[in-house]
Design an enzyme around this catalytic site. Structure first.
Site, PDB file in Angstrom:
ATOM      1  CD  GLU A  39      -3.177  -0.334   0.134  1.00  0.00           C
ATOM      2  OE1 GLU A  39      -3.569   0.114  -1.010  1.00  0.00           O
ATOM      3  OE2 GLU A  39      -3.547  -1.355   0.515  1.00  0.00           O
ATOM      4  CB  THR A  41       4.294   0.332  -2.695  1.00  0.00           C
ATOM      5  OG1 THR A  41       3.165  -0.501  -3.143  1.00  0.00           O
ATOM      6  CG2 THR A  41       4.978  -0.223  -1.388  1.00  0.00           C
ATOM      7  CG  ASP A  42       0.079   3.016  -6.417  1.00  0.00           C
ATOM      8  OD1 ASP A  42       0.586   3.815  -5.397  1.00  0.00           O
ATOM      9  OD2 ASP A  42      -1.134   3.200  -6.811  1.00  0.00           O
ATOM     10  CB  SER A  73     -25.832   5.374 -15.050  1.00  0.00           C
ATOM     11  OG  SER A  73     -25.968   4.852 -13.812  1.00  0.00           O
ATOM     12  N   GLY A 130     -13.199   2.360  -1.866  1.00  0.00           N
ATOM     13  CA  GLY A 130     -11.721   1.727  -2.141  1.00  0.00           C
ATOM     14  C   GLY A 130     -11.475   0.513  -3.049  1.00  0.00           C
ATOM     15  CG  LEU A 131     -13.863  -2.489  -2.284  1.00  0.00           C
ATOM     16  CD1 LEU A 131     -14.984  -3.473  -1.921  1.00  0.00           C
ATOM     17  CD2 LEU A 131     -12.542  -3.405  -1.926  1.00  0.00           C
ATOM     18  CD  GLU A 166      -9.789   7.124 -11.438  1.00  0.00           C
ATOM     19  OE1 GLU A 166     -10.157   6.123 -12.086  1.00  0.00           O
ATOM     20  OE2 GLU A 166     -10.245   7.196 -10.133  1.00  0.00           O
ATOM     21  CG  ASP A 178      -6.898   1.569  -8.140  1.00  0.00           C
ATOM     22  OD1 ASP A 178      -6.259   0.571  -7.567  1.00  0.00           O
ATOM     23  OD2 ASP A 178      -7.393   2.402  -8.008  1.00  0.00           O
TER      24      ASP A 178
HETATM   25  P1  ADP Z   1     -13.763   3.589  -6.000  1.00  0.00           P
HETATM   26  O1  ADP Z   1     -13.074   3.650  -7.378  1.00  0.00           O
HETATM   27  O2  ADP Z   1     -12.968   3.299  -4.994  1.00  0.00           O
HETATM   28  O3  ADP Z   1     -15.135   2.780  -5.911  1.00  0.00           O
HETATM   29  P2  ADP Z   1     -14.040   6.406  -6.692  1.00  0.00           P
HETATM   30  O4  ADP Z   1     -14.468   7.575  -6.162  1.00  0.00           O
HETATM   31  O5  ADP Z   1     -12.648   6.323  -7.471  1.00  0.00           O
HETATM   32  O6  ADP Z   1     -14.237   5.355  -5.755  1.00  0.00           O
HETATM   33  O7  ADP Z   1     -15.164   6.167  -7.765  1.00  0.00           O
HETATM   34  C1  ADP Z   1     -16.512   6.064  -7.628  1.00  0.00           C
HETATM   35  C2  ADP Z   1     -17.489   6.639  -8.429  1.00  0.00           C
HETATM   36  O8  ADP Z   1     -17.256   5.698  -9.894  1.00  0.00           O
HETATM   37  C3  ADP Z   1     -18.724   6.840  -8.304  1.00  0.00           C
HETATM   38  O9  ADP Z   1     -18.953   8.058  -7.475  1.00  0.00           O
HETATM   39  C4  ADP Z   1     -19.531   6.812  -9.677  1.00  0.00           C
HETATM   40  O10 ADP Z   1     -19.231   8.233 -10.329  1.00  0.00           O
HETATM   41  C5  ADP Z   1     -18.779   5.914 -10.552  1.00  0.00           C
HETATM   42  N1  ADP Z   1     -19.225   4.523 -10.536  1.00  0.00           N
HETATM   43  C6  ADP Z   1     -18.722   3.436 -10.119  1.00  0.00           C
HETATM   44  N2  ADP Z   1     -19.637   2.474 -10.147  1.00  0.00           N
HETATM   45  C7  ADP Z   1     -20.793   3.080 -10.838  1.00  0.00           C
HETATM   46  C8  ADP Z   1     -21.967   2.663 -11.184  1.00  0.00           C
HETATM   47  N3  ADP Z   1     -22.474   1.076 -10.681  1.00  0.00           N
HETATM   48  N4  ADP Z   1     -23.061   3.243 -11.695  1.00  0.00           N
HETATM   49  C9  ADP Z   1     -22.539   4.582 -12.156  1.00  0.00           C
HETATM   50  N5  ADP Z   1     -21.299   5.078 -11.694  1.00  0.00           N
HETATM   51  C10 ADP Z   1     -20.507   4.415 -11.022  1.00  0.00           C
HETATM   52 MG    MG Z   2     -11.466   4.770  -7.939  1.00  0.00          MG
END
Ligand code: ADP
Ligand code: MG
Length: 394
Positions: A39, A41-42, A73, A130-131, A166, A178
């Site tokens: 963690e 480290t990337d 969506s 964070g997933l 991103e 990721d």
């Molecule tokens: P993580 O990548 O840790 O889940 P992030 O903040 O980087 O958190 O990304 C989350 C964002 O990605 C959400 O707020 C949304 O904008 C987008 N997202 C992820 N999954 C979906 C989904 N199933 N439908 C619509 N948007 C999504």
């Molecule tokens: Mg993310």
């Protein structure tokens, strides 16, 4: 525990309902991920060891004859429309669409000619935990665009492109891990990745009666972004200082503990501790790969524990809620190791636990955490899953 994800049939039907009865031409899927060890480290050119998880984004798409893009969506029940004839702009209202806009924009910047399209997607990865739901969204989009437009890029190239989307379009300064694991994950394996060379190896995760259990703390402290950037700056400062004595040190990945100790006074206490974490964490990743080769899950668990301690005390990116979860887990029978995973200041823990203990553990940790914090934690069990794939084309 796990919401029912959309399957091929439901996504196809939803697509047809949305888009004038047409069938999707391509369907892709891309998973989220959990980082098992390695963690922070990337961005120090170091090593990480994530696995893809059983939670994913599914995307259905079809080409249009013109250059209009219609994206829906299914989870938010929202549609956005824009034309590829004009520069793609950031969407302040439908922010979720920026992950897809970013991928389109970077591909066009690279000189790919893209047709218009209709696209619908849905996912069951918890968002903002964070997933890496964002990386999964980018990767499943990129794979769909590749299939529709018939260009060929390797998995690592596509992952890099999604990371750039991103970084530059969405504005999140994440590392490559990721997108890389979402694209390149393999069932029953973890992925050992050298974030400098992008060389990688799939390492069998022969878990026997053990499982990785992810526990979402339900908190995300507002410090996340500012402290993340602060840690990155601290590491850069450290490299500037260390490289004065040893020009070969281009990133913390290159420094040894004895080189670190030789510059202890110049670095100061805080930056010294940050470096100590990064250097020892890289070592722990290498040792964890060795322990898996030896099929020694006990050793792997101990390295997870060591990682947590280092992130808590030296890198200082844990928080009270996460420490409650980790401490509880580590004192529970059947647990070999537990640690914070992800950027820190909330998010999830990952715990290596014997299967038969999971029901009791889940019940007890939920009650304990709720009593201490008032928050219900969410638990997810996942096998090491396959990376992204094109599951339908015609
Ligand atoms: P993580 O990548 O840790 O889940 P992030 O903040 O980087 O958190 O990304 C989350 C964002 O990605 C959400 O707020 C949304 O904008 C987008 N997202 C992820 N999954 C979906 C989904 N199933 N439908 C619509 N948007 C999504
Ligand atoms: Mg993310």
């Amino acid at each position: 525990m796990k919401e029912q994800p959309m399957n091929l049939q439901t996504i196809s039907s939803a697509f047809s309902l949305l888009f004038e009865g047409k069938e999707p031409e391509v369907i892709t899927r891309a998973p989220g991920r959990v980082n098992l060890i390695g963690e922070h480290t990337d961005y120090n050119d170091g090593f990480v060891f994530p696995m893809a998880i059983d939670f994913q984004i599914i995307t259905a798409a079809r080409k249009r004859q013109d250059r209009l893009v219609r994206i829906h969506s299914l989870d938010y029940q929202k549609t956005v429309e824009f034309s590829l004839e004009e520069p793609i702009s950031y969407d302040y209202k439908q922010r979720w669409s920026n992950y897809l806009r970013g991928v389109l924009a970077i591909l066009m910047e690279k000189g790919e000619y893209l047709t218009g399209l209709e696209l619908a997607f849905s996912g069951d990865i918890p968002q903002g935990s964070g997933l890496s739901s964002s990386a999964a969204l980018e990767v499943s989009t990129a794979l769909a665009l590749q299939a529709l437009n018939n260009f060929t890029m390797s998995g690592p190239e596509l992952a890099y492109l999604c990371q750039r989307a991103e970084n530059t379009f969405v504005g999140m300064n994440c590392g490559i891990m990721d997108q890389f694991i979402s694209m390149m994950g393999r069932r029953a394996h973890g992925l050992f990745l050298d974030c400098r060379s992008l060389q990688y190896r799939h390492i069998p995760l022969e878990l026997g009666e053990y499982r990785f259990l992810i526990c979402h703390s339900g908190v995300k402290h507002s410090l996340v972004d500012s402290e993340y950037n602060k840690r990155r700056r601290e590491c850069e400062t450290a490299v500037a200082i260390l490289s004065q004595k040893k020009p070969k040190i281009k990133a913390l990945r290159d420094a040894t503990l004895s080189e670190l100790n030789a510059s202890r006074n110049e670095l100061g206490q805080t930056i010294y501790r940050r470096c100590y974490h990064v250097i020892t964490e890289n070592q722990r990743v290498l040792e964890s790969i060795e322990s898996l080769k030896e099929k020694d899950l006990v050793a792997f668990g101990k390295l997870m524990n060591g990682s947590h301690q280092s992130l808590r005390d030296d890198y200082q990116v844990s928080c009270p809620e996460i420490d409650l979860l980790v401490d509880f887990a580590r004192n529970f029978s059947g647990v070999l190791g537990s640690r914070i995973t992800g950027g820190g200041f909330g998010g999830c823990t990952v715990t290596l636990i014997q299967n038969s203990f999971i029901p009791n553990f889940s019940q007890r940790i939920t009650a304990y955490y709720q009593e201490k914090t008032g928050i219900v934690p969410h638990l997810y069990i996942s096998r090491p899953a396959a990376g992204a794939e094109l599951i339908k084309i015609h």
